[in-house]
Design a protein around this motif. Sequence first.
Motif, PDB file in Angstrom:
ATOM      1  N   GLY A   1      -3.551   0.416  -4.646  1.00 53.23           N
ATOM      2  CA  GLY A   1      -2.547  -0.049  -3.728  1.00 53.23           C
ATOM      3  C   GLY A   1      -2.064   0.737  -2.888  1.00 53.23           C
TER       4      GLY A   1
ATOM      5  N   GLY B   1       0.850   0.197  -0.696  1.00 57.76           N
ATOM      6  CA  GLY B   1       2.091   0.003  -0.183  1.00 57.76           C
ATOM      7  C   GLY B   1       2.733   1.368  -0.124  1.00 57.76           C
TER       8      GLY B   1
ATOM      9  N   GLY C   1       1.943   3.646  -3.114  1.00 59.06           N
ATOM     10  CA  GLY C   1       0.583   4.278  -3.351  1.00 59.06           C
ATOM     11  C   GLY C   1       0.362   5.316  -2.073  1.00 59.06           C
TER      12      GLY C   1
ATOM     13  N   ILE D   1      -7.238   2.643  -3.113  1.00 62.27           N
ATOM     14  CA  ILE D   1      -7.948   1.494  -2.991  1.00 62.27           C
ATOM     15  C   ILE D   1      -7.000   0.299  -2.917  1.00 62.27           C
ATOM     16  CG2 ILE D   1      -9.792  -0.288  -4.073  1.00 62.27           C
ATOM     17  CD1 ILE D   1     -10.916   1.993  -5.598  1.00 62.27           C
TER      18      ILE D   1
ATOM     19  N   LYS E   1      -6.431  -3.889  -1.636  1.00 60.84           N
ATOM     20  CA  LYS E   1      -7.176  -5.063  -1.427  1.00 60.84           C
ATOM     21  C   LYS E   1      -6.868  -5.835  -0.300  1.00 60.84           C
ATOM     22  CE  LYS E   1      -4.081  -8.514  -3.877  1.00 60.84           C
ATOM     23  NZ  LYS E   1      -4.071  -9.423  -4.629  1.00 60.84           N
ATOM     24  N   GLY E   2      -5.764  -5.512   0.436  1.00 56.86           N
ATOM     25  CA  GLY E   2      -5.462  -6.108   1.461  1.00 56.86           C
ATOM     26  C   GLY E   2      -5.431  -5.159   2.631  1.00 56.86           C
ATOM     27  N   THR E   3      -4.472  -4.978   3.338  1.00 58.78           N
ATOM     28  CA  THR E   3      -4.224  -3.913   4.528  1.00 58.78           C
ATOM     29  C   THR E   3      -3.127  -3.011   4.064  1.00 58.78           C
ATOM     30  OG1 THR E   3      -2.566  -5.319   5.610  1.00 58.78           O
ATOM     31  CG2 THR E   3      -4.761  -5.887   6.252  1.00 58.78           C
TER      32      THR E   3
ATOM     33  N   ILE F   1       4.624  -5.576   3.229  1.00 59.07           N
ATOM     34  CA  ILE F   1       5.611  -5.601   4.414  1.00 59.07           C
ATOM     35  C   ILE F   1       4.949  -6.298   5.368  1.00 59.07           C
ATOM     36  CG2 ILE F   1       6.223  -4.274   6.218  1.00 59.07           C
ATOM     37  CD1 ILE F   1       6.329  -2.469   3.003  1.00 59.07           C
TER      38      ILE F   1
ATOM     39  N   LEU G   1      13.351   4.439   3.609  1.00 60.00           N
ATOM     40  CA  LEU G   1      12.097   3.847   4.020  1.00 60.00           C
ATOM     41  C   LEU G   1      10.911   4.733   4.385  1.00 60.00           C
ATOM     42  CD1 LEU G   1      13.442   0.656   5.907  1.00 60.00           C
ATOM     43  CD2 LEU G   1      12.700   0.758   3.526  1.00 60.00           C
TER      44      LEU G   1
ATOM     45  N   MET H   1       3.686  -8.927  -6.107  1.00 59.29           N
ATOM     46  CA  MET H   1       3.702  -9.853  -5.140  1.00 59.29           C
ATOM     47  C   MET H   1       2.462 -10.949  -5.698  1.00 59.29           C
ATOM     48  SD  MET H   1       5.951  -9.455  -3.317  1.00 59.29           S
ATOM     49  CE  MET H   1       5.684 -10.722  -1.911  1.00 59.29           C
TER      50      MET H   1
ATOM     51  N   HIS I   1       7.059  -1.387  -7.163  1.00 63.81           N
ATOM     52  CA  HIS I   1       7.891  -2.638  -7.168  1.00 63.81           C
ATOM     53  C   HIS I   1       7.940  -3.471  -8.903  1.00 63.81           C
ATOM     54  CE1 HIS I   1      10.243  -5.696  -5.367  1.00 63.81           C
ATOM     55  NE2 HIS I   1       9.338  -6.749  -5.531  1.00 63.81           N
TER      56      HIS I   1
ATOM     57  N   HIS J   1      12.694  -0.760  -5.567  1.00 65.00           N
ATOM     58  CA  HIS J   1      12.793  -0.617  -4.222  1.00 65.00           C
ATOM     59  C   HIS J   1      11.970   0.100  -3.603  1.00 65.00           C
ATOM     60  CE1 HIS J   1      15.478  -4.221  -3.468  1.00 65.00           C
ATOM     61  NE2 HIS J   1      16.169  -3.838  -4.428  1.00 65.00           N
TER      62      HIS J   1
HETATM   63  C1  LIG Z   1      10.520 -10.688   1.869  1.00 64.96           C
HETATM   64  C2  LIG Z   1      10.860  -9.230   1.312  1.00 64.96           C
HETATM   65  C3  LIG Z   1      11.786  -8.428   1.760  1.00 64.96           C
HETATM   66  C4  LIG Z   1      12.138  -7.191   1.102  1.00 64.96           C
HETATM   67  N1  LIG Z   1      12.932  -6.309   1.895  1.00 64.96           N
HETATM   68  C5  LIG Z   1      13.268  -5.137   1.395  1.00 64.96           C
HETATM   69  C6  LIG Z   1      14.072  -4.334   1.920  1.00 64.96           C
HETATM   70  O1  LIG Z   1      14.694  -4.423   2.901  1.00 64.96           O
HETATM   71  N2  LIG Z   1      14.252  -2.992   1.384  1.00 64.96           N
HETATM   72  C7  LIG Z   1      13.490  -2.687   0.068  1.00 64.96           C
HETATM   73  O2  LIG Z   1      13.549  -1.460  -0.349  1.00 64.96           O
HETATM   74  N3  LIG Z   1      12.559  -3.533  -0.442  1.00 64.96           N
HETATM   75  C8  LIG Z   1      12.494  -4.685   0.141  1.00 64.96           C
HETATM   76  N4  LIG Z   1      11.411  -5.447  -0.593  1.00 64.96           N
HETATM   77  C9  LIG Z   1      10.774  -5.265  -1.798  1.00 64.96           C
HETATM   78  C10 LIG Z   1       9.646  -4.230  -1.184  1.00 64.96           C
HETATM   79  O3  LIG Z   1       8.717  -4.879  -0.339  1.00 64.96           O
HETATM   80  C11 LIG Z   1       8.945  -3.528  -2.434  1.00 64.96           C
HETATM   81  O4  LIG Z   1      10.040  -2.741  -3.186  1.00 64.96           O
HETATM   82  C12 LIG Z   1       7.808  -2.415  -1.842  1.00 64.96           C
HETATM   83  O5  LIG Z   1       6.934  -3.359  -1.258  1.00 64.96           O
HETATM   84  C13 LIG Z   1       7.252  -1.738  -3.189  1.00 64.96           C
HETATM   85  O6  LIG Z   1       6.088  -1.031  -2.842  1.00 64.96           O
HETATM   86  P1  LIG Z   1       5.124  -0.795  -3.744  1.00 64.96           P
HETATM   87  O7  LIG Z   1       4.202   0.147  -2.985  1.00 64.96           O
HETATM   88  O8  LIG Z   1       5.451  -0.706  -5.210  1.00 64.96           O
HETATM   89  O9  LIG Z   1       4.260  -2.258  -3.802  1.00 64.96           O
HETATM   90  P2  LIG Z   1       3.695  -3.207  -2.534  1.00 64.96           P
HETATM   91  O10 LIG Z   1       4.266  -2.973  -0.985  1.00 64.96           O
HETATM   92  O11 LIG Z   1       3.651  -4.613  -2.883  1.00 64.96           O
HETATM   93  O12 LIG Z   1       2.060  -2.612  -2.392  1.00 64.96           O
HETATM   94  C14 LIG Z   1       1.324  -2.966  -3.440  1.00 64.96           C
HETATM   95  C15 LIG Z   1       0.042  -3.043  -2.929  1.00 64.96           C
HETATM   96  O13 LIG Z   1      -1.151  -3.078  -3.768  1.00 64.96           O
HETATM   97  C16 LIG Z   1      -1.999  -4.244  -3.397  1.00 64.96           C
HETATM   98  N5  LIG Z   1      -2.760  -4.757  -4.383  1.00 64.96           N
HETATM   99  C17 LIG Z   1      -2.255  -5.471  -5.290  1.00 64.96           C
HETATM  100  N6  LIG Z   1      -3.095  -5.467  -6.335  1.00 64.96           N
HETATM  101  C18 LIG Z   1      -4.185  -5.000  -5.997  1.00 64.96           C
HETATM  102  C19 LIG Z   1      -5.732  -4.847  -6.921  1.00 64.96           C
HETATM  103  N7  LIG Z   1      -5.996  -5.297  -7.716  1.00 64.96           N
HETATM  104  N8  LIG Z   1      -6.566  -3.905  -6.035  1.00 64.96           N
HETATM  105  C20 LIG Z   1      -6.074  -3.226  -4.998  1.00 64.96           C
HETATM  106  N9  LIG Z   1      -4.872  -3.405  -4.549  1.00 64.96           N
HETATM  107  C21 LIG Z   1      -3.952  -4.299  -4.852  1.00 64.96           C
HETATM  108  C22 LIG Z   1      -1.257  -5.001  -2.599  1.00 64.96           C
HETATM  109  O14 LIG Z   1      -2.217  -5.753  -1.666  1.00 64.96           O
HETATM  110  C23 LIG Z   1      -0.328  -4.154  -1.690  1.00 64.96           C
HETATM  111  O15 LIG Z   1      -0.390  -3.733  -0.636  1.00 64.96           O
HETATM  112  C24 LIG Z   1      11.289  -6.972   0.318  1.00 64.96           C
HETATM  113  C25 LIG Z   1      10.518  -7.714  -0.395  1.00 64.96           C
HETATM  114  C26 LIG Z   1      10.044  -8.782  -0.073  1.00 64.96           C
HETATM  115  C27 LIG Z   1       9.123  -9.908  -0.407  1.00 64.96           C
END
Ligand SMILES: Cc1cc2nc3c(=O)[nH]c(=O)nc-3n(C[C@H](O)[C@H](O)[C@H](O)COP(=O)(O)OP(=O)(O)OC[C@H]3O[C@@H](n4cnc5c(N)ncnc54)[C@H](O)[C@@H]3O)c2cc1C
Length: 343
Positions: free
Chosen positions: A13, A15, A18, A35, A37-39, A44, A60, A141, A312, A318
């Motif tokens: 991931g 995000g 990651g 790695i 799966k999307g962009t 975001i 952020l 998500m 997340h 967050h």
């Molecule tokens: C509409 C919305 C608004 C938000 N606003 C805020 C805000 O203002 N402030 C805040 O702090 N948080 C906000 N959030 C929450 C925030 O988006 C998450 O806390 C943040 O994205 C978490 O980061 P992460 O790296 O854990 O997960 P993500 O950002 O979800 O990244 C996970 C990544 O893993 C990838 N992935 C998933 N499965 C696989 C797989 N099997 N193989 C390879 N890749 C994979 C996904 O494509 C994704 O890119 C919001 C969420 C939403 C939905």
Amino acid sequence: MTSQELLDFLIIGAGPAGLSAADAAASEGLTYLVIEKGTIANTIRQYPVGRTMFSTPNELEMREGSLHPVRDKPTREELLSHYIHFVLDHDLRVTTGEEVTDVKADDTDGFIVQTRCRGFHAEEQENKYRARNVLFAFGAMEHPRRLNIPGEDLAKVHHRFVEPYPYVRKEALVVGGGNSAAEAALFLSEEGARTTMAIWREDWENRDPKAGAMKHWVRSPLEREIAEGRLRVILYKDIDEITPDSVRLTNETGESMTIANDVVFVLIGSDADLTILKKLGVKTAPGKLTEVPIYDRETFETNVEGIYVAGHFTNARHIKAAIDVPRKIVPLIARKLRALATR
Ligand SMILES: Cc1cc2nc3c(=O)[nH]c(=O)nc-3n(C[C@H](O)[C@H](O)[C@H](O)COP(=O)(O)OP(=O)(O)OC[C@H]3O[C@@H](n4cnc5c(N)ncnc54)[C@H](O)[C@@H]3O)c2cc1C
């Protein structure tokens, strides 16, 4: 790219969690790969177009003082660009368009990570990687929650909201009680969709930010839209059925209502897919909002040695925590690897 190289650290991931892990791994001199799966920053990218973040730059940004939005909080576009340029400027090892489909323990060295990638030319390819440690940073998500009612699979029903512009003068219904639903209703109403928001009374009356209440800067303009007659709120009990031109629901007093409708947004949250983790033997437990993996609070290592979690889908939900946790745990992983190497 199939790698026979044994990586120190493979990250699932790209995000905020990651990317932060990749940056920390690079600083520690680990061999690593992300790695995705999307962009880059796929979650975001799926926010509504032009949306302003709730969080301030210091919560952020990937490096202190490096995110400079035009206003006090960045938009989706500013944040997305910040994360993309972080990867480019620091030349982080990230592959995109490649999905991790399985992770298996390897008897000798750690783990075998199986992937499937869809290139720009649409042909699918399967790859395998070997890694001593794997960080699951794959967000929450994967499975948007559903109402599970007749008509939910109609093309006009969406479980994500990206933009209001196609729905000017259309009858739009938003179902949900959190910030995402409230923002979608607001954006739709402001851009000329005839919008109805169906929300449970407890969510409408919730003023506790810790319990997921609507942010006040969303509620205030929403209330203005209502007062000016552009937005209707229905306190409902059940959404019963969606048909091509209407929605039937039961309001909180038990009355059945049929409302004209062109488009429905069901925005009631989403859940991670924990299948791969569970297959590996990682234990889970009910969390505050949904099922979460069990992990050590200091190291974020699960009960399976070498398998880590961040972001997340843990209890640290967050973006700030998604960035902070890898900064803390990757040096611990590096230390462990160095200790093993000197044995
Ligand atoms: C509409 C919305 C608004 C938000 N606003 C805020 C805000 O203002 N402030 C805040 O702090 N948080 C906000 N959030 C929450 C925030 O988006 C998450 O806390 C943040 O994205 C978490 O980061 P992460 O790296 O854990 O997960 P993500 O950002 O979800 O990244 C996970 C990544 O893993 C990838 N992935 C998933 N499965 C696989 C797989 N099997 N193989 C390879 N890749 C994979 C996904 O494509 C994704 O890119 C919001 C969420 C939403 C939905």
